[in-house]
Each structure stands twice: as C-alpha cells, then as structure tokens.
Design a protein around this motif. Structure first.
Motif, PDB file in Angstrom:
ATOM      1  N   GLU A 311       0.814  -1.217   0.000  1.00 24.68           N
ATOM      2  CA  GLU A 311       0.000   0.000   0.000  1.00 24.68           C
ATOM      3  C   GLU A 311       0.852   1.274   0.000  1.00 24.68           C
ATOM      4  O   GLU A 311       0.472   2.284  -0.580  1.00 24.68           O
ATOM      5  CB  GLU A 311      -0.942   0.011   1.221  1.00 24.68           C
ATOM      6  N   TRP A 312       2.003   1.220   0.646  1.00 24.37           N
ATOM      7  CA  TRP A 312       2.871   2.407   0.733  1.00 24.37           C
ATOM      8  C   TRP A 312       3.353   2.803  -0.664  1.00 24.37           C
ATOM      9  O   TRP A 312       3.433   3.981  -1.001  1.00 24.37           O
ATOM     10  CB  TRP A 312       4.064   2.106   1.650  1.00 24.37           C
ATOM     11  N   PHE A 313       3.674   1.837  -1.481  1.00 25.56           N
ATOM     12  CA  PHE A 313       4.193   2.108  -2.816  1.00 25.56           C
ATOM     13  C   PHE A 313       3.082   2.492  -3.799  1.00 25.56           C
ATOM     14  O   PHE A 313       3.346   3.075  -4.850  1.00 25.56           O
ATOM     15  CB  PHE A 313       4.955   0.886  -3.353  1.00 25.56           C
ATOM     16  N   GLU A 314       1.841   2.188  -3.460  1.00 23.77           N
ATOM     17  CA  GLU A 314       0.718   2.542  -4.324  1.00 23.77           C
ATOM     18  C   GLU A 314       0.394   4.030  -4.249  1.00 23.77           C
ATOM     19  O   GLU A 314      -0.298   4.573  -5.119  1.00 23.77           O
ATOM     20  CB  GLU A 314      -0.515   1.713  -3.950  1.00 23.77           C
ATOM     21  N   ASP A 315       0.923   4.695  -3.218  1.00 22.83           N
ATOM     22  CA  ASP A 315       0.755   6.144  -3.117  1.00 22.83           C
ATOM     23  C   ASP A 315       1.578   6.783  -4.246  1.00 22.83           C
ATOM     24  O   ASP A 315       2.772   6.507  -4.380  1.00 22.83           O
ATOM     25  CB  ASP A 315       1.259   6.615  -1.750  1.00 22.83           C
ATOM     26  N   PRO A 316       0.975   7.637  -5.075  1.00 15.27           N
ATOM     27  CA  PRO A 316       1.673   8.224  -6.233  1.00 15.27           C
ATOM     28  C   PRO A 316       3.015   8.884  -5.887  1.00 15.27           C
ATOM     29  O   PRO A 316       3.968   8.813  -6.670  1.00 15.27           O
ATOM     30  CB  PRO A 316       0.679   9.260  -6.759  1.00 15.27           C
ATOM     31  N   LYS A 317       3.126   9.494  -4.709  1.00 15.25           N
ATOM     32  CA  LYS A 317       4.384  10.187  -4.377  1.00 15.25           C
ATOM     33  C   LYS A 317       5.512   9.214  -4.073  1.00 15.25           C
ATOM     34  O   LYS A 317       6.680   9.609  -4.007  1.00 15.25           O
ATOM     35  CB  LYS A 317       4.176  11.154  -3.208  1.00 15.25           C
ATOM     36  N   HIS A 318       5.188   7.937  -3.889  1.00 14.45           N
ATOM     37  CA  HIS A 318       6.210   6.928  -3.601  1.00 14.45           C
ATOM     38  C   HIS A 318       6.514   6.044  -4.813  1.00 14.45           C
ATOM     39  O   HIS A 318       7.225   5.045  -4.693  1.00 14.45           O
ATOM     40  CB  HIS A 318       5.765   6.025  -2.438  1.00 14.45           C
ATOM     41  N   LYS A 319       6.016   6.431  -5.998  1.00 14.84           N
ATOM     42  CA  LYS A 319       6.122   5.545  -7.160  1.00 14.84           C
ATOM     43  C   LYS A 319       7.566   5.268  -7.572  1.00 14.84           C
ATOM     44  O   LYS A 319       7.879   4.191  -8.078  1.00 14.84           O
ATOM     45  CB  LYS A 319       5.354   6.132  -8.340  1.00 14.84           C
ATOM     46  N   ASP A 320       8.474   6.220  -7.323  1.00 16.61           N
ATOM     47  CA  ASP A 320       9.874   6.028  -7.722  1.00 16.61           C
ATOM     48  C   ASP A 320      10.764   5.602  -6.549  1.00 16.61           C
ATOM     49  O   ASP A 320      11.995   5.659  -6.659  1.00 16.61           O
ATOM     50  CB  ASP A 320      10.432   7.316  -8.343  1.00 16.61           C
ATOM     51  N   PHE A 321      10.143   5.177  -5.459  1.00 10.37           N
ATOM     52  CA  PHE A 321      10.923   4.799  -4.274  1.00 10.37           C
ATOM     53  C   PHE A 321      11.258   3.300  -4.319  1.00 10.37           C
ATOM     54  O   PHE A 321      10.714   2.477  -3.588  1.00 10.37           O
ATOM     55  CB  PHE A 321      10.175   5.173  -2.992  1.00 10.37           C
ATOM     56  N   THR A 322      12.217   3.028  -5.218  1.00 16.61           N
ATOM     57  CA  THR A 322      12.821   1.691  -5.282  1.00 16.61           C
ATOM     58  C   THR A 322      14.325   1.886  -5.223  1.00 16.61           C
ATOM     59  O   THR A 322      14.825   2.982  -5.536  1.00 16.61           O
ATOM     60  CB  THR A 322      12.436   0.970  -6.584  1.00 16.61           C
ATOM     61  N   VAL A 323      15.021   0.854  -4.825  1.00 17.96           N
ATOM     62  CA  VAL A 323      16.474   0.977  -4.654  1.00 17.96           C
ATOM     63  C   VAL A 323      17.136   1.463  -5.937  1.00 17.96           C
ATOM     64  O   VAL A 323      18.029   2.326  -5.912  1.00 17.96           O
ATOM     65  CB  VAL A 323      17.086  -0.370  -4.206  1.00 17.96           C
ATOM     66  N   LYS A 324      16.710   0.974  -7.078  1.00 17.85           N
ATOM     67  CA  LYS A 324      17.345   1.328  -8.349  1.00 17.85           C
ATOM     68  C   LYS A 324      17.056   2.767  -8.757  1.00 17.85           C
ATOM     69  O   LYS A 324      17.857   3.397  -9.455  1.00 17.85           O
ATOM     70  CB  LYS A 324      16.865   0.387  -9.460  1.00 17.85           C
ATOM     71  N   LYS A 325      15.924   3.303  -8.348  1.00 20.40           N
ATOM     72  CA  LYS A 325      15.526   4.634  -8.806  1.00 20.40           C
ATOM     73  C   LYS A 325      15.902   5.756  -7.827  1.00 20.40           C
ATOM     74  O   LYS A 325      15.552   6.915  -8.048  1.00 20.40           O
ATOM     75  CB  LYS A 325      14.018   4.664  -9.054  1.00 20.40           C
ATOM     76  N   LEU A 326      16.586   5.415  -6.746  1.00 17.95           N
ATOM     77  CA  LEU A 326      16.931   6.422  -5.735  1.00 17.95           C
ATOM     78  C   LEU A 326      18.423   6.743  -5.757  1.00 17.95           C
ATOM     79  O   LEU A 326      19.260   5.892  -6.066  1.00 17.95           O
ATOM     80  CB  LEU A 326      16.533   5.931  -4.342  1.00 17.95           C
ATOM     81  N   GLU A 327      18.749   7.987  -5.394  1.00 15.50           N
ATOM     82  CA  GLU A 327      20.143   8.420  -5.247  1.00 15.50           C
ATOM     83  C   GLU A 327      20.339   8.923  -3.821  1.00 15.50           C
ATOM     84  O   GLU A 327      19.404   9.432  -3.188  1.00 15.50           O
ATOM     85  CB  GLU A 327      20.473   9.530  -6.250  1.00 15.50           C
ATOM     86  N   CYS A 328      21.570   8.795  -3.306  1.00 20.08           N
ATOM     87  CA  CYS A 328      21.868   9.184  -1.916  1.00 20.08           C
ATOM     88  C   CYS A 328      22.921  10.281  -1.892  1.00 20.08           C
ATOM     89  O   CYS A 328      23.904  10.251  -2.654  1.00 20.08           O
ATOM     90  CB  CYS A 328      22.359   7.974  -1.140  1.00 20.08           C
TER      91      CYS A 328
END
Length: 392
Positions: A311-328
C-alpha cells in the motif's frame, strides 16, 4: 437503712422518698438551681468543657488563663509547688515525672520534664546524667538522632563509662549513616563492658553495613573508571578514523540524546555504531534508524527501509521509491553536497579528508532523492541556508 422484708415496689418507693429528701429545694429568694450549677445553666456544652479545662484535674490541654484574660491562679499555685525544695530535689522530681511520661510513651511530654530538670542546674551529677540520658532515650524514640547524640555527649562528659549513653549514641550514629562513629563508640563501650550482648549485636550490624558501603563505593569507583576508559577508547577510535562530528544548536528530537558506541567498547578497532536519519526532501518525509554500522552501505540501508507493505508504494508520491531509482547524498562540512555510491561503506565517506562529510549530532544524515527529481533538488540547494540551519 434496712431494706429487709420489703417488696420490690416498697423498696422503690422508699428509694424515691430518700432521693426527695436530698433534692435541692430553693427557699424564698434563692436561685432555682444550686449555687454550684447556676453558673452553668445558660452555657453550652462547649463552654462548660472550657471551664472544666481550666481546672488542673480536668485539663486536657494547658490553659494558663482564668477565662477572661487573667491568670489561672490554681494552675500557677500547682506549678510553683514543682519548684519547692532543694535544687536536687526539684530536678529529681522532674526526672520522676519524665519517667512516668516515658513509661506511657509520651516522649514529647517526657522531654519537657527532663528539660525542666536540666534547667534547674543542680550540682548532683547522678541526677544530671540521668536527665540527659533519659532525654536522649526519648529523642532516640522520636528519631531526633542528632539531639540524641548531643544529649549522650553530655552524659559521657559527666560519666565517661555510661553504658546506655554509649549504646544510644551508637544507634543514633548508625541511623544517620555515620557508621564509622557508631563503630568507634560501640567499641569504646565494649572496652569496659565486653560481655554486653546488645553492644555486640549492634556492632556486628554496623560492621556489616560498613562492609556493604565500602563494597558499593569500590563498585562505583570501578564502574566510573571503566566508563572513563571506554569513553577514552571511543574518542580515540573516532580520531583514528578521522571522523568529523558537527553539533547543531537544535538537533532533531530523536537525535538529542544520540550516542555513538563501539560494538566492543574495549576494542577501538571494532565497528562504530550510530543512528541514521534518511531524509526524503522531495516528499517532505524522513525515516529514523536507531542503529547502523559504519560498514553499512546505502543500498543495505535502503533495502531495510523499503521493506514496506504494498500500500505504501501505491501512493503516487512513492512511485519512484525503489532501490534502483533512488540516489543518496550527504551534506559536507562547508554546506555543500556529495553523492554517495549505494554500494560504498559509510565509513569510507566519513573518512574522506576532502570534502569532509561529517556526522551530525552523532548520527548519519542521508538525503534520498529519486533520480528523476535529483537535478531539480540539487539546483535549489543553498550552502548558505544549510550552514545557517545548523545555528538555528
């Protein structure tokens, strides 16, 4: 008066007749009540009790007035009798009255009598020693330990081998946690009364308490030394790693009491453990991790954090919150930013001499941004604002 041969009714009539003879019958001009009672006729029960309380025999509390602001002459006469006689007789009388009060556990009253006896200042050492000793006993019962000790000192000044004074002093010293003094006075008492079981029992208790106190003291000292040593090892381990730590004027609430620690507090080469804050500036959210290792990598941290319900990832603002799509990113000492490789151990970044990426408030501060939004976020970053925020 003979009542033999009378029936019950005749006996009752005879008693009533006798009572009538004793009954007060006023004559012409006399009050309706007997003179002894006429003064109380118009008074309330409370007023009557106040009157009775002024009579020494009925007193429940001291009343030195006559009810009209004058002197209670009856009471004063009785008080003067207490001081009738030779000084040693007067002091002895107060001692006896104090003893009577002590027997009924009226310790405060007893103290007053013993004090009055002491104030007589007679020259009889035996009586004076008894007055101080008995007052000490009352103070001991009332837990007035310091006053008990002072009274016992007076006794020992008169009679240096007074057993009771030594024992009571020992009990009072022990009660106020002055075990050393308690031990000394009890050992002194045993020097002239070596078979006294009470002395031996109390001394044994005192010595046992002294031992417990000493052991607790040594334990505390050892713990303090160990704490200092661990702190020294920790500080040196941070210096050896060239880590920089910046303290904010107003740290985040969860970092107010944050602490770094070594996995093995006595080994400076063991892993450093500290908290971490993952800040998501593009969605104005954050995550807090109580402890991570300096050998942790951003990808390990992200995998742990992103282990969430679907459910957390179904929120539109979290759509790109995957390890591959994030930068630190990490903030530098000068207010800038450096990108952190997701497979790089955090300590490699922290040990860099240039640019210096510090820990903030003893914790890791890691900015996490989707790749698709990183360029825009980086363009808005202000070194001046970042430096100013540390001082707010």
């Amino acid at each position: 008066m003979s009542t033999s041969g009378l029936t019950e009714d005749e006996l009752q009539d005879k008693l009533i007749s006798e009572w009538e003879k004793l009954r007060y019958t006023p004559k012409a001009g006399e009050p309706a009540l007997p003179p002894q009672l006429s003064d109380f006729a118009e008074k309330t029960t409370e007023d009557v009790m106040k009157e009775l309380n002024r009579l020494p025999f009925f007193m429940t509390e001291l009343d030195e007035t006559d009810g009209e602001g004058g002197e209670n002459t009856t009471l004063e006469a009785l008080k003067s009798l207490a001081y009738d006689g030779e000084p040693h007789e007067i002091a002895g009388n107060f001692k006896n009255q104090g003893n009577d009060a002590y027997k009924t556990k009226q310790y405060k009253v007893a103290i007053e009598f013993y004090t009055k006896g002491i104030e007589v200042d007679c020259d009889d050492k035996v009586i004076n020693a008894a007055l101080y000793s008995n007052r000490a006993a009352c103070n001991l019962e009332l837990k007035n330990y310091r006053q008990c000790i002072e009274d016992c000192k007076k006794v020992l000044a008169i009679d240096e081998k007074n057993v009771k004074a030594c024992f009571r002093t020992g009990k009072a010293f022990f009660a106020v946690n002055r075990s050393e003094e308690a031990s000394q006075i009890l050992q002194y008492g045993l020097s002239f009364d070596p078979e006294n079981k009470d002395f031996k029992g109390l001394l044994e208790t005192v010595i046992k308490k002294q031992k417990q106190i000493e052991e607790a003291k040594l334990k505390k000292e050892r713990e303090l030394e160990e704490k200092k040593m661990k702190q020294s090892i920790l500080e040196n381990s941070i210096k050896l790693r060239h880590f920089t730590i910046i303290k904010s004027s107003r740290p985040a609430e969860m970092l107010e009491d944050a602490k770094l620690r070594l996995e093995d507090p006595l080994d400076h080469e063991s892993q450093l453990i500290f908290p971490a804050m993952l800040i998501y500036p593009s969605i104005d959210e954050f995550d807090y991790i109580a402890e991570i290792s300096e050998l942790s990598t951003p990808i390990e941290i992200l995998e742990m954090i992103l282990d969430r319900p679907r459910e957390w990832f179904e929120d539109p603002k979290h759509k790109d919150f995957t390890v591959k799509k994030l930068e630190c990113y990490m903030e530098t000492q000068t207010g800038g930013l450096i990108k952190v490789g997701k497979k790089m151990a955090i300590n490699n970044v922290l040990m860099n001499d240039k640019p210096v990426a510090p820990l903030f408030d003893n914790g890791l501060r890691l900015f996490v941004v989707p790749k698709s939004e990183s360029a825009e976020w980086l363009s808005k970053w202000s070194k001046e604002a970042a430096l100013a925020k540390r001082k707010q």
